[in-house]
Design a protein around this motif. Structure first.
Motif, PDB file in Angstrom:
ATOM      1  N   LYS A 160       0.815  -1.211   0.000  1.00  0.00           N
ATOM      2  CA  LYS A 160       0.000   0.000   0.000  1.00  0.00           C
ATOM      3  C   LYS A 160       0.854   1.269   0.000  1.00  0.00           C
ATOM      4  O   LYS A 160       0.393   2.344  -0.398  1.00  0.00           O
ATOM      5  CB  LYS A 160      -0.918  -0.021   1.222  1.00  0.00           C
ATOM      6  N   ILE A 195       0.802   3.149  -9.681  1.00  0.00           N
ATOM      7  CA  ILE A 195      -0.650   3.166  -9.827  1.00  0.00           C
ATOM      8  C   ILE A 195      -1.197   1.764 -10.073  1.00  0.00           C
ATOM      9  O   ILE A 195      -2.188   1.343  -9.463  1.00  0.00           O
ATOM     10  CB  ILE A 195      -1.064   4.110 -10.975  1.00  0.00           C
ATOM     11  N   LEU A 209      -1.117  -0.358  -6.958  1.00  0.00           N
ATOM     12  CA  LEU A 209      -2.124   0.063  -5.981  1.00  0.00           C
ATOM     13  C   LEU A 209      -3.521  -0.382  -6.409  1.00  0.00           C
ATOM     14  O   LEU A 209      -4.322  -0.834  -5.578  1.00  0.00           O
ATOM     15  CB  LEU A 209      -2.078   1.582  -5.815  1.00  0.00           C
ATOM     16  N   ARG A 210      -3.808  -0.290  -7.690  1.00  0.00           N
ATOM     17  CA  ARG A 210      -5.119  -0.737  -8.172  1.00  0.00           C
ATOM     18  C   ARG A 210      -5.307  -2.230  -7.950  1.00  0.00           C
ATOM     19  O   ARG A 210      -6.383  -2.680  -7.537  1.00  0.00           O
ATOM     20  CB  ARG A 210      -5.256  -0.406  -9.655  1.00  0.00           C
ATOM     21  N   ILE A 246      -5.956  -2.831  -4.291  1.00  0.00           N
ATOM     22  CA  ILE A 246      -7.325  -2.482  -3.895  1.00  0.00           C
ATOM     23  C   ILE A 246      -8.269  -3.634  -4.214  1.00  0.00           C
ATOM     24  O   ILE A 246      -9.150  -3.989  -3.415  1.00  0.00           O
ATOM     25  CB  ILE A 246      -7.768  -1.195  -4.623  1.00  0.00           C
ATOM     26  N   LEU A 299      -7.381   4.290   1.937  1.00  0.00           N
ATOM     27  CA  LEU A 299      -7.101   4.527   0.518  1.00  0.00           C
ATOM     28  C   LEU A 299      -8.080   5.524  -0.094  1.00  0.00           C
ATOM     29  O   LEU A 299      -7.797   6.123  -1.123  1.00  0.00           O
ATOM     30  CB  LEU A 299      -7.146   3.204  -0.251  1.00  0.00           C
ATOM     31  N   HIS A 303      -6.247   8.650  -0.263  1.00  0.00           N
ATOM     32  CA  HIS A 303      -4.896   8.546  -0.813  1.00  0.00           C
ATOM     33  C   HIS A 303      -4.529   9.840  -1.535  1.00  0.00           C
ATOM     34  O   HIS A 303      -5.401  10.578  -2.020  1.00  0.00           O
ATOM     35  CB  HIS A 303      -4.821   7.355  -1.776  1.00  0.00           C
ATOM     36  N   ILE A 328      -6.567   6.886  -7.407  1.00  0.00           N
ATOM     37  CA  ILE A 328      -6.650   5.780  -6.448  1.00  0.00           C
ATOM     38  C   ILE A 328      -7.889   5.944  -5.583  1.00  0.00           C
ATOM     39  O   ILE A 328      -8.580   4.959  -5.269  1.00  0.00           O
ATOM     40  CB  ILE A 328      -5.363   5.707  -5.603  1.00  0.00           C
ATOM     41  N   ARG A 329      -8.202   7.183  -5.187  1.00  0.00           N
ATOM     42  CA  ARG A 329      -9.411   7.411  -4.391  1.00  0.00           C
ATOM     43  C   ARG A 329     -10.653   6.998  -5.179  1.00  0.00           C
ATOM     44  O   ARG A 329     -11.558   6.339  -4.657  1.00  0.00           O
ATOM     45  CB  ARG A 329      -9.496   8.893  -3.992  1.00  0.00           C
ATOM     46  N   THR A 345     -10.805   4.886  -7.739  1.00  0.00           N
ATOM     47  CA  THR A 345     -10.817   3.431  -7.936  1.00  0.00           C
ATOM     48  C   THR A 345     -11.276   2.713  -6.676  1.00  0.00           C
ATOM     49  O   THR A 345     -12.051   1.750  -6.730  1.00  0.00           O
ATOM     50  CB  THR A 345      -9.419   2.947  -8.341  1.00  0.00           C
ATOM     51  N   THR A 346     -10.812   3.177  -5.521  1.00  0.00           N
ATOM     52  CA  THR A 346     -11.191   2.550  -4.253  1.00  0.00           C
ATOM     53  C   THR A 346     -12.690   2.657  -4.029  1.00  0.00           C
ATOM     54  O   THR A 346     -13.350   1.678  -3.639  1.00  0.00           O
ATOM     55  CB  THR A 346     -10.425   3.203  -3.090  1.00  0.00           C
TER      56      THR A 346
END
Length: 1154
Positions: A1043, A1048, A1051-1052, A1055, A1079, A1082, A1087-1088, A1090-1091
């Protein structure tokens, strides 16, 4: 060597006869029936219909060269498809798909044959016409439908009844007048003659069938011709739209004058000719328009002329079969040549229309001819071949004209003495243009001339020219670069053998050089040529052609094949080669032209070596067979040739010459020339990037055959030290050359220096791998290690300085196995795969060597590591390297002579991979490979490495690889769901791979993708029943480490795994939610977002995660919030989610400034 087959004595004839790959019938009949039957089911799904169409296209394309094999099956295929088309229940998508299948069949078999099978009864006219009227000419997706309907409509026009009888009452139900059938068809034809796609071609066919009907030509022919001429006059060739319209109008007129009767069209011909004259199509920039203009003009010319036969023409036999059978050959020939007095008087009374002169004047410029008299035309034809200003187009047109004159008996036998030399010259015509050449069309046309002459003239007329024509045709059939020309020459030779019967050894040669045998260029040069040259009539002609035309060819492949062919032909004429050819080549070898120098040097090398082989049979040396001047010239070639100019060609050629002269044991020992040779080889090694892989191998082989080294022992030490020092060079090319050179040194040179060589190669492999540089040098060093081992041999208790033994075998295997883990990447991609491939090959070579001579020095640990590494490579994503590893794995597993000892789980492996898989298993195909390789997961010794290899395949990006690898992996996991111990062991292995490669992005990202698929497919469902299962706890701890990454993609993937872990019970779920909520704030907006998206999907999938009372609020907040906004705006929403989900709010940690 190229001569190896020919050296076996009597086997030349059998070697020259090859088995051609010819289809025997339509073998896919049942599969085709299934595909057609499936059309109603697949038409609605785009993916399925495209795959079905593609499969049908693949099947049909197999018969492009033998379409007649489809003939017995065309009717049932057509009927099956027409049943779907005629059905009222068939939706438009099904109808269009059916017509697409019909078009595929029509394209392969040809529309002229296929359209005849369409039903064309009176009852078919109206349905086809109605279906055609409903089509949209502008729909680019359904052009096949319109194309086939136009062809079908063309066939329905053949009904013998007047079309007016089909109209009945022309008043429709609404009281409006209905358009007559004749007018409807004509309107459709006109509308599709001006479209820009393929239905335009079918519309011209429709016009030729429709306008020639008796009822239509009386009422509509004149109007249609007026429309066509108006269309032609009002368009130009400047816009694409006008070009298409012109194309359609000219096509329709050309086909109309082809199929129509002369009496019907003669009255319109002058007007059309005048229109074409004014249009000046010959000056158009569009080749297709010029071609159609010439085609239409020549058909107009034939319309102007009455059909008649020239009484003075040359005629072979009688036109009547009965006359041929009743009269002798001499009498029939006399009758055929003697004109009939009455016919002559009729010809004198017939006036040639003036338009004929205009027609001839229009199309003669396309043959580069200016005059109208037949004698003058013949003179102009000869000028086409003799003028230096004439292009290949003039030669092509001249050949075609001669062929047509010969076929029609207009070229009298007295002209053959002038024509045959021109045709012989045309058979080898080639003119260089830039980096390539033109002339294949001329050679093909020259073959057509020979074919037509075989049918036109009596054997006695061609007898004086038989030797010339036969030799020229065989030379073209065997040595031409273009496969179409080779096949055309073979067909022409076959025609002459069958009809003339005077070609020497014709039947025997046809057996070896038939249409299919000449398709393979290597086979032609290296095998068929040897067989043909065994007949004395052709030997010298073939050799002379190679020397004059092929060793200086612009294509290096042809030059090299020509020199190998000269090598193979040397036994047929050794004296001619030694006394005539070799002295002729030596001046070319030091000439100005680069291609001639290159080919001549290679030819000198091959001929010298071939003479040496022949000398061994008669106890003679090369010096006894060639003159002293030739020996001196061969020795001094390297001094005369500047290798700097064209070094890519000349360096390999000179090294090849050195190799062949050394093999031929030329008397150059203790000669200063040796020093020059050595310098040339060393200098070439430093620039191997300039040469191809094949030439590179030849350069390395030349190191074997240096005659100087046995006489100067110290030079061997100097060379080895020089090459070892070159391994440390900062220049990558020098390292590559030095490594390859060490691998190619003969055994006497590496004896007592083996340890020194190993250390240099091992050091280069290990150091450069850590630095991530010199990838090509590492590849060559790995290859060199195996080559040196094979040269040195194996001795269990021997010295490590002279052989592979117990003391150094572990180091050798350690280096090779370490190279199996080379995953270096640069801008070119996974360049480390080159090293891994070389390491796999070297491991097989070394293991086979050791197992054969000293299997006791192979330790179980080494064999275990080797087999595991091969299993890992056999499970990875790149097809080529997976196949290479898989094949080596099976070869070592099934090897019996020698048998490889200590293979772990050998019995289980033999049950997974039975002996037949060595030939039947296609490792390149993911659909086959992964279902076998995943079975290794149940073997403890192989589980870790196999799963590591599968990780990059299952988590890869290639669709087919991901699909089949993941399917095989999930099948295995499904089989162990009831086995807690096996699943636990698999989980531990999975965690070990994750832990070992936590900082390795090559593995980590695919691992997370694979793990996400496993969680989504409930592969660990048995663990979810237990709270805080250790597997989930450890997995979460490892994911938390990732994490912190700034990647990117990583991280995806992380998640997605967090969302999959939510299915586990206990405190783990709270920790997973905490990580996801962190996240949501983030620092990366993507990332925010996607989360939030992944959490939304997670809550839809797992509805027991949160309290149902707040579920709607959570889902609304996740979907409505702009998570890509500022952190200050996003954080309150995140904190609200924490409160609803019962997770403590994350605290912002202030950075401490020192």
């Amino acid at each position: 060597m190229a001569l190896s087959d020919a050296d076996n004595g009597e086997g030349g004839e059998s070697d020259a006869i090859v088995t051609a790959c010819v289809l025997g019938g339509f073998s896919e009949s049942s599969e085709t029936r299934v595909l057609i039957s499936s059309l109603p089911e697949v038409h609605g799904d785009t993916v399925t219909s495209e795959s079905t169409t593609q499969r049908f296209l693949v099947i049909m394309n197999r018969y492009q060269e033998q379409p007649h094999l489809l003939d017995p099956h065309l009717e049932w295929m057509l009927n099956m498809i027409l049943d779907f088309i005629r059905s009222e229940k068939s939706p438009p998508s099904l109808v269009h798909l059916c017509f697409k299948f019909l078009y595929i069949i029509c394209k392969v078999r040809g529309y002229k044959i296929f359209m005849q099978l369409f039903p064309h009864e009176v009852a078919d006219v109206e349905p086809v016409l109605d279906l055609m009227s409903r089509q949209d000419p502008k729909d680019s997706e359904t052009w096949e439908t319109r194309y086939m309907l136009l062809l079908w409509l063309s066939m329905t026009c053949l009904i013998p009844f007047d079309l007016s009888r089909l109209d009945g009452h022309l008043e429709s139900e609404g009281g409006k007048a209905r358009e007559p059938t004749m007018d409807r068809i004509l309107a459709i034809a006109k509308s599709y003659l001006v479209v820009s796609d393929s239905p335009r071609d079918a519309a011209s066919v429709l016009v030729s069938k429709f306008m020639t009907r008796p009822d239509v030509k009386q009422k509509r022919l004149g109007d249609f011709l007026d429309w066509s001429l108006t269309t032609i006059s009002q368009t130009n060739d400047q816009s694409m739209r006008d070009i298409m319209v012109l194309d359609g109008a000219l096509q329709s007129l050309a086909k109309l004058f082809k199929h129509g009767k002369r009496d019907d069209l003669l009255q319109y011909a002058p007007t059309i000719l005048q229109c074409l004259e004014q249009k000046r199509l010959s000056e158009s920039s569009q080749a297709m328009l010029r071609k159609l203009g010439v085609k239409l003009i020549q058909r107009l010319g034939l319309t102007f002329l009455k059909p008649r036969l020239a009484a003075w023409r040359y005629q072979r036999g009688s036109r009547s079969l009965a006359a041929n059978l009743s009269m002798s050959q001499s009498a029939s020939t006399t009758d055929a040549v003697s004109p009939d007095v009455e016919a002559q008087e009729q010809e004198e009374d017939y006036d040639i229309p003036e338009e004929v002169e205009t027609v001839i004047g229009e199309f003669l410029p396309h043959l580069s001819l200016k005059s109208l008299s037949l004698n003058v035309i013949f003179f102009d034809l000869c000028c086409c071949f003799s003028s230096f200003q004439e292009t290949d187009n003039a030669w092509h047109g001249g050949c075609l004209a001669l062929a047509e004159l010969g076929r029609r008996g207009l070229l009298l036998p007295s002209r053959l003495t002038d024509v045959v030399p021109l045709i012989i010259k045309s058979l080898t015509y080639e003119e260089k243009r830039g980096a390539c050449s033109v002339g294949s069309n001329v050679r093909d046309a020259a073959c057509y001339v020979c074919w037509s002459f075989a049918r036109a003239y009596e054997p006695k007329e061609l007898k004086p020219f038989v030797t010339q024509i036969a030799s020229a045709l065989l030379i073209t059939a065997v040595f031409d670069r273009n496969v179409n020309c080779r096949r055309a020459a073979s067909a022409a030779f076959q025609e002459n053998v069958g009809r003339q019967g005077t070609f020497p050894h014709g039947i025997d040669i046809l057996t070896a050089a038939d249409y299919y045998a000449v398709g393979n260029l290597n086979n032609c040069y290296l095998n068929i040529s040897v067989y043909i040259a065994s007949f004395p009539e052709y030997t010298n002609a073939m050799i002379d052609h190679l020397v004059a035309m092929k060793i200086n060819h612009w294509d290096s492949v042809i030059r090299e094949l020509a020199t190998k062919a000269l090598h193979n032909l040397t036994p047929q004429a050794p004296d001619y080669m030694a006394t005539t050819v070799l002295p002729q080549l030596l001046p070319m070898a030091v000439g100005i032209d680069l291609h001639s120098r290159h080919g001549a040097i290679l030819a000198c090398a091959e001929i010298t070596h071939a003479l040496y082989k022949l000398g061994l049979q008669t106890n003679r040396t090369v010096v006894d067979m060639i003159s002293s001047e030739c020996v001196d010239a061969l020795k001094n070639i390297h001094q005369m040739v500047r290798v700097g100019f064209g070094g890519e060609l000349m360096r390999p050629a000179m090294c090849g010459l050195i190799e062949k002269l050394s093999l031929s044991k030329m008397p150059f020992k203790n000669d200063p020339v040796i020093t020059g040779w050595q310098w040339l080889i060393d200098d070439t090694i430093k620039s191997l990037h300039l040469v191809s892989s094949g030439a590179k191998d030849g350069i390395m082989v030349s190191l074997w055959y240096q005659p100087c080294l046995p006489c100067f022992p110290n030079s061997a030490d100097v060379l080895v030290s020089q090459y070892i020092e070159g391994l440390k060079s900062p220049q990558m090319l020098t390292r590559c050359g030095s490594a390859l050179a060490l691998g190619c040194l003969p055994r006497f040179m590496i004896h007592s220096k083996l340890k020194q060589i190993f250390e240099g190669l091992q050091q280069m492999c290990s150091v450069s791998q850590k630095e991530g540089s010199f990838t090509e040098a590492r590849r060559d060093a790995v290859r060199a290690i195996a080559q040196v081992c094979v040269k040195a041999g194996v001795c269990a208790n021997g010295s490590p300085d002279s052989a592979l033994c117990l003391e150094n075998v572990a180091e050798v295997y350690g280096t090779l196995l370490e190279s199996m883990n080379d995953y270096t990447t640069d801008s070119r991609g996974d360049v480390g795969a080159w090293v891994r491939e070389a390491a796999m090959t070297s491991l097989m070579d070394v293991t086979t060597l050791v197992a054969s001579n000293a299997p006791e020095i192979l330790s179980p640990d080494v064999v275990n590591r080797m087999m595991c590494c091969l299993a890992q490579q056999a499970a990875e994503k790149i097809d080529r390297y997976r196949a290479h590893a898989g094949n080596i794995f099976l070869r070592l597993l099934h090897s019996t002579k020698p048998a490889v000892p200590h293979i772990p789980h050998q019995e289980e492996l033999l049950s997974i991979f039975p002996v037949e898989t060595t030939t039947s298993l296609n490792w390149n195909a993911p659909s086959q490979a992964f279902q076998y390789i995943t079975q290794l997961l149940r073997l403890p010794q192989y589980q870790y490495h196999t799963l590591l290899g599968l990780t990059v395949s299952v988590g890869g990006i290639t669709e087919s690889t991901v699909h089949f690898s993941s399917q095989s992996l999930f099948d295995y996991l499904k089989g162990i769901q009831d086995n807690n111990a096996a699943l636990a062991q698999f989980g531990d292995t999975l965690l070990s791979i994750f832990r070992d490669n936590l900082r390795n992005d090559r593995v980590t990202i695919p691992f997370l993708k694979m793990l996400n698929q496993m969680l989504a497919n409930s592969c660990f469902e048995i663990f979810t029943t237990e709270e805080n299962h250790q597997f989930c706890v450890d997995l979460l701890a490892l994911c938390k480490e990732l994490k912190k990454s700034k990647d990117i993609s990583k991280l995806r993937a992380c998640i997605a795994v967090f969302c999959g872990l939510i299915q586990f019970q206990g405190e783990v779920r709270k920790k997973v939610l905490s990580q996801l909520l962190m996240l949501l704030c983030h620092s990366f907006p993507v990332i925010r977002k996607t989360t939030a998206s992944q959490m939304y999907e997670m809550l839809l999938t797992y509805d027991d995660v949160i309290d149902p009372e707040v579920l709607d609020d959570v889902m609304t907040l996740l979907s409505d919030t702009n998570w890509e906004g500022d952190l200050a705006t996003v954080r309150p929403h995140r904190n609200q989610l924490c409160d609803w989900l019962g997770v403590p709010r994350p605290q912002v940690v202030a950075k401490v400034t020192i």
